[in-house]
Design a protein around this motif. Structure first.
Motif, PDB file in Angstrom:
ATOM      1  N   HIS A 231      -2.686   2.248  -4.550  1.00 29.14           N
ATOM      2  CA  HIS A 231      -3.209   3.529  -4.080  1.00 29.14           C
ATOM      3  C   HIS A 231      -4.705   3.333  -3.811  1.00 29.14           C
ATOM      4  O   HIS A 231      -5.480   3.060  -4.741  1.00 29.14           O
ATOM      5  CB  HIS A 231      -2.974   4.625  -5.112  1.00 29.14           C
ATOM      6  CG  HIS A 231      -1.519   4.848  -5.423  1.00 29.14           C
ATOM      7  ND1 HIS A 231      -0.745   5.752  -4.738  1.00 29.14           N
ATOM      8  CD2 HIS A 231      -0.697   4.247  -6.338  1.00 29.14           C
ATOM      9  CE1 HIS A 231       0.491   5.728  -5.217  1.00 29.14           C
ATOM     10  NE2 HIS A 231       0.553   4.822  -6.190  1.00 29.14           N
ATOM     11  N   LEU A 232      -5.095   3.478  -2.545  1.00 32.03           N
ATOM     12  CA  LEU A 232      -6.460   3.150  -2.122  1.00 32.03           C
ATOM     13  C   LEU A 232      -7.263   4.411  -1.859  1.00 32.03           C
ATOM     14  O   LEU A 232      -6.762   5.359  -1.237  1.00 32.03           O
ATOM     15  CB  LEU A 232      -6.426   2.289  -0.855  1.00 32.03           C
ATOM     16  CG  LEU A 232      -5.511   1.055  -0.888  1.00 32.03           C
ATOM     17  CD1 LEU A 232      -5.610   0.302   0.428  1.00 32.03           C
ATOM     18  CD2 LEU A 232      -5.872   0.151  -2.058  1.00 32.03           C
ATOM     19  N   LYS A 233      -8.501   4.396  -2.315  1.00 30.63           N
ATOM     20  CA  LYS A 233      -9.435   5.479  -2.044  1.00 30.63           C
ATOM     21  C   LYS A 233     -10.772   4.883  -1.616  1.00 30.63           C
ATOM     22  O   LYS A 233     -11.261   3.941  -2.234  1.00 30.63           O
ATOM     23  CB  LYS A 233      -9.637   6.356  -3.286  1.00 30.63           C
ATOM     24  CG  LYS A 233      -8.431   7.172  -3.700  1.00 30.63           C
ATOM     25  CD  LYS A 233      -8.763   8.060  -4.899  1.00 30.63           C
ATOM     26  CE  LYS A 233      -7.562   8.893  -5.319  1.00 30.63           C
ATOM     27  NZ  LYS A 233      -7.882   9.768  -6.488  1.00 30.63           N
TER      28      LYS A 233
ATOM     29  N   VAL B 279       0.851  -1.185   0.000  1.00 33.05           N
ATOM     30  CA  VAL B 279       0.000   0.000   0.000  1.00 33.05           C
ATOM     31  C   VAL B 279       0.890   1.240   0.000  1.00 33.05           C
ATOM     32  O   VAL B 279       1.729   1.421   0.894  1.00 33.05           O
ATOM     33  CB  VAL B 279      -0.936   0.003   1.223  1.00 33.05           C
ATOM     34  CG1 VAL B 279      -1.772   1.274   1.241  1.00 33.05           C
ATOM     35  CG2 VAL B 279      -1.835  -1.231   1.205  1.00 33.05           C
ATOM     36  N   GLU B 280       0.713   2.089  -1.013  1.00 39.05           N
ATOM     37  CA  GLU B 280       1.507   3.304  -1.141  1.00 39.05           C
ATOM     38  C   GLU B 280       0.792   4.515  -0.552  1.00 39.05           C
ATOM     39  O   GLU B 280       1.417   5.412   0.013  1.00 39.05           O
ATOM     40  CB  GLU B 280       1.821   3.561  -2.620  1.00 39.05           C
ATOM     41  CG  GLU B 280       2.703   4.764  -2.887  1.00 39.05           C
ATOM     42  CD  GLU B 280       4.130   4.549  -2.419  1.00 39.05           C
ATOM     43  OE1 GLU B 280       4.835   5.563  -2.224  1.00 39.05           O
ATOM     44  OE2 GLU B 280       4.534   3.376  -2.260  1.00 39.05           O
ATOM     45  N   SER B 281      -0.545   4.554  -0.668  1.00 37.25           N
ATOM     46  CA  SER B 281      -1.304   5.687  -0.135  1.00 37.25           C
ATOM     47  C   SER B 281      -2.716   5.234   0.198  1.00 37.25           C
ATOM     48  O   SER B 281      -3.250   4.297  -0.412  1.00 37.25           O
ATOM     49  CB  SER B 281      -1.339   6.844  -1.134  1.00 37.25           C
ATOM     50  OG  SER B 281      -2.060   6.482  -2.302  1.00 37.25           O
ATOM     51  N   VAL B 282      -3.310   5.894   1.190  1.00 37.60           N
ATOM     52  CA  VAL B 282      -4.694   5.618   1.602  1.00 37.60           C
ATOM     53  C   VAL B 282      -5.415   6.946   1.745  1.00 37.60           C
ATOM     54  O   VAL B 282      -4.940   7.851   2.435  1.00 37.60           O
ATOM     55  CB  VAL B 282      -4.751   4.853   2.941  1.00 37.60           C
ATOM     56  CG1 VAL B 282      -6.209   4.636   3.354  1.00 37.60           C
ATOM     57  CG2 VAL B 282      -4.029   3.520   2.840  1.00 37.60           C
ATOM     58  N   GLN B 283      -6.555   7.053   1.101  1.00 31.77           N
ATOM     59  CA  GLN B 283      -7.369   8.266   1.196  1.00 31.77           C
ATOM     60  C   GLN B 283      -8.775   7.869   1.649  1.00 31.77           C
ATOM     61  O   GLN B 283      -9.490   7.165   0.936  1.00 31.77           O
ATOM     62  CB  GLN B 283      -7.423   8.986  -0.145  1.00 31.77           C
ATOM     63  CG  GLN B 283      -8.262  10.265  -0.126  1.00 31.77           C
ATOM     64  CD  GLN B 283      -8.268  10.975  -1.461  1.00 31.77           C
ATOM     65  OE1 GLN B 283      -7.308  10.880  -2.228  1.00 31.77           O
ATOM     66  NE2 GLN B 283      -9.353  11.680  -1.764  1.00 31.77           N
ATOM     67  N   LEU B 284      -9.147   8.298   2.854  1.00 26.75           N
ATOM     68  CA  LEU B 284     -10.479   8.032   3.400  1.00 26.75           C
ATOM     69  C   LEU B 284     -11.256   9.336   3.446  1.00 26.75           C
ATOM     70  O   LEU B 284     -10.816  10.307   4.072  1.00 26.75           O
ATOM     71  CB  LEU B 284     -10.367   7.435   4.810  1.00 26.75           C
ATOM     72  CG  LEU B 284      -9.604   6.114   4.941  1.00 26.75           C
ATOM     73  CD1 LEU B 284      -9.535   5.695   6.399  1.00 26.75           C
ATOM     74  CD2 LEU B 284     -10.256   5.029   4.109  1.00 26.75           C
TER      75      LEU B 284
ATOM     76  N   ARG C  26     -10.716   5.791  11.191  1.00 32.38           N
ATOM     77  CA  ARG C  26      -9.337   6.121  10.820  1.00 32.38           C
ATOM     78  C   ARG C  26      -8.335   5.374  11.701  1.00 32.38           C
ATOM     79  O   ARG C  26      -7.326   4.859  11.212  1.00 32.38           O
ATOM     80  CB  ARG C  26      -9.110   7.630  10.933  1.00 32.38           C
ATOM     81  CG  ARG C  26      -9.911   8.460   9.922  1.00 32.38           C
ATOM     82  CD  ARG C  26      -9.471   9.915   9.953  1.00 32.38           C
ATOM     83  NE  ARG C  26     -10.295  10.755   9.122  1.00 32.38           N
ATOM     84  CZ  ARG C  26     -10.144  10.897   7.802  1.00 32.38           C
ATOM     85  NH1 ARG C  26      -9.180  10.217   7.183  1.00 32.38           N
ATOM     86  NH2 ARG C  26     -10.931  11.693   7.109  1.00 32.38           N
ATOM     87  N   LEU C  27      -8.604   5.312  13.014  1.00 32.36           N
ATOM     88  CA  LEU C  27      -7.670   4.651  13.927  1.00 32.36           C
ATOM     89  C   LEU C  27      -7.572   3.157  13.658  1.00 32.36           C
ATOM     90  O   LEU C  27      -6.491   2.559  13.766  1.00 32.36           O
ATOM     91  CB  LEU C  27      -8.095   4.892  15.378  1.00 32.36           C
ATOM     92  CG  LEU C  27      -7.752   6.250  15.985  1.00 32.36           C
ATOM     93  CD1 LEU C  27      -8.370   6.378  17.370  1.00 32.36           C
ATOM     94  CD2 LEU C  27      -6.237   6.439  16.062  1.00 32.36           C
ATOM     95  N   ASP C  28      -8.702   2.530  13.324  1.00 32.10           N
ATOM     96  CA  ASP C  28      -8.739   1.079  13.188  1.00 32.10           C
ATOM     97  C   ASP C  28      -8.695   0.612  11.739  1.00 32.10           C
ATOM     98  O   ASP C  28      -8.963  -0.552  11.457  1.00 32.10           O
ATOM     99  CB  ASP C  28      -9.988   0.526  13.871  1.00 32.10           C
ATOM    100  CG  ASP C  28      -9.971   0.775  15.367  1.00 32.10           C
ATOM    101  OD1 ASP C  28      -8.914   0.572  15.978  1.00 32.10           O
ATOM    102  OD2 ASP C  28     -11.016   1.188  15.917  1.00 32.10           O
ATOM    103  N   TRP C  29      -8.402   1.525  10.808  1.00 32.30           N
ATOM    104  CA  TRP C  29      -8.299   1.129   9.401  1.00 32.30           C
ATOM    105  C   TRP C  29      -7.223   0.053   9.252  1.00 32.30           C
ATOM    106  O   TRP C  29      -6.109   0.178   9.747  1.00 32.30           O
ATOM    107  CB  TRP C  29      -7.980   2.343   8.542  1.00 32.30           C
ATOM    108  CG  TRP C  29      -7.743   2.016   7.108  1.00 32.30           C
ATOM    109  CD1 TRP C  29      -6.543   1.995   6.450  1.00 32.30           C
ATOM    110  CD2 TRP C  29      -8.732   1.627   6.141  1.00 32.30           C
ATOM    111  NE1 TRP C  29      -6.719   1.637   5.142  1.00 32.30           N
ATOM    112  CE2 TRP C  29      -8.047   1.399   4.918  1.00 32.30           C
ATOM    113  CE3 TRP C  29     -10.105   1.459   6.188  1.00 32.30           C
ATOM    114  CZ2 TRP C  29      -8.717   1.011   3.760  1.00 32.30           C
ATOM    115  CZ3 TRP C  29     -10.767   1.069   5.030  1.00 32.30           C
ATOM    116  CH2 TRP C  29     -10.081   0.852   3.839  1.00 32.30           C
ATOM    117  N   ASP C  30      -7.552  -1.012   8.555  1.00 27.67           N
ATOM    118  CA  ASP C  30      -6.716  -2.210   8.565  1.00 27.67           C
ATOM    119  C   ASP C  30      -5.549  -2.146   7.583  1.00 27.67           C
ATOM    120  O   ASP C  30      -4.478  -2.679   7.860  1.00 27.67           O
ATOM    121  CB  ASP C  30      -7.579  -3.442   8.262  1.00 27.67           C
ATOM    122  CG  ASP C  30      -6.800  -4.729   8.430  1.00 27.67           C
ATOM    123  OD1 ASP C  30      -6.154  -4.888   9.477  1.00 27.67           O
ATOM    124  OD2 ASP C  30      -6.831  -5.569   7.512  1.00 27.67           O
ATOM    125  N   LEU C  31      -5.718  -1.504   6.440  1.00 27.95           N
ATOM    126  CA  LEU C  31      -4.666  -1.478   5.421  1.00 27.95           C
ATOM    127  C   LEU C  31      -3.902  -0.158   5.509  1.00 27.95           C
ATOM    128  O   LEU C  31      -4.322   0.854   4.938  1.00 27.95           O
ATOM    129  CB  LEU C  31      -5.277  -1.648   4.028  1.00 27.95           C
ATOM    130  CG  LEU C  31      -5.435  -3.082   3.522  1.00 27.95           C
ATOM    131  CD1 LEU C  31      -6.152  -3.100   2.188  1.00 27.95           C
ATOM    132  CD2 LEU C  31      -4.100  -3.777   3.405  1.00 27.95           C
TER     133      LEU C  31
END
Length: 672
Positions: free
Chosen positions: A280-282, A203-208, A228-233
């Motif tokens: 890259h996750l969104k 995983v390079e980036s995560v956007q929630l 946000r605190l418990d996001w798994d990836l």
């Protein structure tokens, strides 16, 4: 090259690799059978061609019949029918793929692809994937089949290659190389399958992103923070399709808890850059509107009235739903003993958000219950316990309970009778008990009668109580003492945490005050005790727990006060590194209770995974009989933490500075 998994691809159900392979293999078998059918159809077409030739002769015969009146009309009609049938068959021949040209050789000899072959598969891959492929790849199950032709084998091999690539991509290998070949000269034929996974995608980036009413709502912001605190990836984690799907599902469930049952995913994207092995996750979530309480609808009741469920409801009509209250409500219903299962559901209809009913489905437990077992605790040693309950005493939903608890430190028998809940979630408890204990040289024999008015949803509820106590205690090397009291007490429990079972943030505590009634108690006294657990998250995988406990008894002396109202400390959930209740007032050869208590603790936990962590801690405290007589005992240690379905489990090794001893401690949950 960038591979983008669009929302439809990411969220819609897909066939697994094995399912798609099976479908394509069925098609392959059908194709092989259709080939043989076309050969048979070719023979039929050749016969049809001959029939056409004969039909021309019949046509000439029919024309001669026109010139010859002796030829019957019936014969002419029959000839025309034969001609028509031949024309239809001839026209259908191209559609069936038949050839009208006769061949000297049989159809089965036309190509070697149609001969049956025996084969075996050789796999060259990393050990883990080789075992996985041998277990799950459909190609290997065809090795014993006698119906596999060379043409079908080629299709099977191609399907195996595609399925392997698909499985590797799901496991995070998007640049894998899979090579296949068929060694036809061998007997049996050898299928070679070579696998090179290549670099794994991280995983390079995560956007929630969030939208909806939660953005402007206090609890909604807590829900967002929990997601946000418990996001798994996290950035740097290995990307796997299954983890991506699970992370989205968990995030939606956390946001939708309590007052946001209409929460939904509005956008989901996993963009894979194969050259960089990067993902890259969104993810965008919409909480929907805030849902407000609209009463309780109960189903599944047979023995009990609906009030046993409705009266525990912590929400007023029109009040926004609260996730923690709902979880406590569900747990309280289970703890009553009335039910073996309780399921909550808020109908996610936005039109009913202003007054959405809570649907409560229950399964009633057997009225009689008996639990028995053996146990071990680092505080009290080995023990055994028998617990009998009857939840429908006198067929009025009165809950009777009898508990016999025997271990190395104490022997107790307690019986109680709880009334059904009344409006507002209040209920009464009548109880009686006898106990003998032998702890740190103090042997106590006591009896108790009590009535308590209870409310609240915590496992240890708030209460107002009146109790009578008598005690006979023997202090080793000192003297015999008697004490009795009529005690009026008040206890308030408090909880404000992000989660019920395994919280990371918030406060848990309780306050107790009370007094011994003058003229009836052997000594007049007043008592107060306070306990606080403060949970502080520090980053994604770091937690801090600060604990403090203070207690005081206002009286001229400790003598004449029952031991249950005095203070001793030390053990699993107080000052670790010391034996259970070993810190107190030294009297003779024993440790007796004191009138004052002060305990503090600080603990840091680093979570290596979602459920397993390592901790270091410092405990300090003492129980003493005069304000200036405090002598804090220090305990330091390390431990292991595990998030379990019943709460946090702790296993600690602690060093007691005062005694110089090392002790092992086990505990579950938080103290009240």
């Amino acid at each position: 090259m960038a591979l983008v998994r669009t929302p439809a691809m990411a969220d819609s159900p897909r066939l697994s690799g094995a399912q798609s392979v099976r479908k394509r293999l069925v098609w392959s078998l059908c194709a092989s059978r259709n080939s043989r059918r076309r050969d048979r159809a070719g023979a039929a077409m050749r016969s049809a061609a001959a029939a056409v030739a004969r039909s021309f002769a019949c046509t000439r015969h029919a024309r001669s019949a026109e010139r010859n009146p002796l030829l019957s009309a019936a014969t002419a009609r029959g000839v025309k029918a034969v001609i028509l049938a031949a024309i239809i068959v001839s026209a259908a021949a191209p559609c069936c793929g038949a050839q009208l040209i006769d061949r000297a050789q049989p159809a089965d000899a036309a190509s070697g692809d149609e001969r049956a072959v025996r084969f075996r598969v050789e796999i060259n891959a990393p050990r883990h994937y080789e075992a996985l492929l041998r277990e799950r790849l459909p190609l290997l199950r065809w090795q014993t089949s006698e119906q596999v032709t060379l043409a079908l084998l080629r299709r099977l091999v191609e399907e195996a290659r595609a399925a392997t690539l698909e499985a590797l991509a799901a496991d995070g290998y998007f640049s894998a190389t899979v090579r296949t070949s068929i060694e036809q000269t061998a007997d049996p034929v050898i299928v070679h399958l070579e696998l090179e996974p290549g670099p794994r995608t991280h995983v390079e980036s995560v956007q929630l992103d969030f939208q909806g009413a939660a953005v402007g709502d206090e609890e909604g912001r807590q829900r967002i923070e929990a997601v946000r605190l418990d996001w798994d990836l996290r950035v740097g984690d290995r990307f796997r399709d299954s983890r991506w799907v699970e992370a989205k599902r968990d995030a939606l469930a956390r946001l939708g808890r309590g007052r946001f049952p209409a929460a939904k995913i509005v956008h989901s994207e996993a963009r894979i850059v194969t050259q960089e092995s990067a993902a890259h996750l969104k993810l965008a979530l919409d909480s929907g509107p805030v849902f407000h309480a609209g009463g309780v609808i109960v189903s599944g009741l047979k023995r009990y009235p609906p009030e046993v469920v409705e009266n525990f409801d912590p929400h007023s009509y029109g009040e926004p739903y609260d996730a923690t209250k709902l979880e406590l409500y569900q747990r309280r219903l289970l703890e009553t003993g009335y039910f073996s299962a309780v399921q909550f559901a808020i109908e996610p209809d936005i039109a009913k958000a202003a007054a959405a009913p809570l649907n409560v489905a229950v399964i009633e437990a057997p009225a009689h219950r008996l639990d028995a077992g053996i146990s071990y605790s680092t505080d009290v040693g080995f023990g055994m316990k028998a617990d009998y309950g009857y939840a429908d005493t006198f067929e009025r939903a009165l809950r009777f309970r009898s508990v016999l608890d025997l271990n190395e430190k104490w022997q107790r028998l307690n019986v109680s009778l709880d009334t059904p809940p009344r409006p507002g979630g209040v209920w009464g408890t009548y109880s009686a008990g006898v106990e003998r204990s032998d702890i740190q040289g103090l042997v106590s024999r006591s009896a108790m009668l009590e009535y308590a008015h209870n409310w609240g949803l915590e496992r240890v509820p708030s209460r107002l109580s009146v109790s009578a106590h008598v005690e006979d205690r023997s202090i080793a090397g000192f003297r015999q003492e008697d004490a009795h009291a009529l005690f009026v007490g008040y206890r308030k429990t408090y909880r404000a945490t992000d989660e019920l079972i395994n919280p990371r943030q918030g406060l848990i505590g309780s306050v107790e005050v009370g007094f011994g009634v003058p003229g009836i108690s052997s000594r007049t006294f007043a008592r107060a005790r306070g306990l606080l657990n403060w949970l502080i998250p520090f980053g994604e995988r770091n937690d801090i727990l600060v604990r403090a406990e203070l207690g005081a008894v206002a009286a001229g002396a400790r003598r004449g006060i029952p031991s249950v109202f005095l203070f001793r400390t030390g053990g699993d959930q107080s000052v670790r590194g010391y034996a259970f209740d070993s810190l107190g007032v030294p009297l003779g050869d024993a440790i007796a209770g004191g009138r004052y208590l002060a305990v503090a603790s600080a603990e840091y936990t680093r979570w290596m995974s979602d459920s397993l962590g390592a901790a270091v801690f410092v405990d300090v405290g003492d129980a003493f009989d005069r304000p200036g007589a405090i002598d804090p005992a220090l305990g330091v240690g390390i431990g292991v933490r595990y998030r379990s379905p019943i709460g946090p489990l702790r296993a600690d090794i602690a060093y007691g500075e005062r005694t110089g001893n090392i002790r092992i401690h086990f505990s579950v949950g938080y103290s009240f």
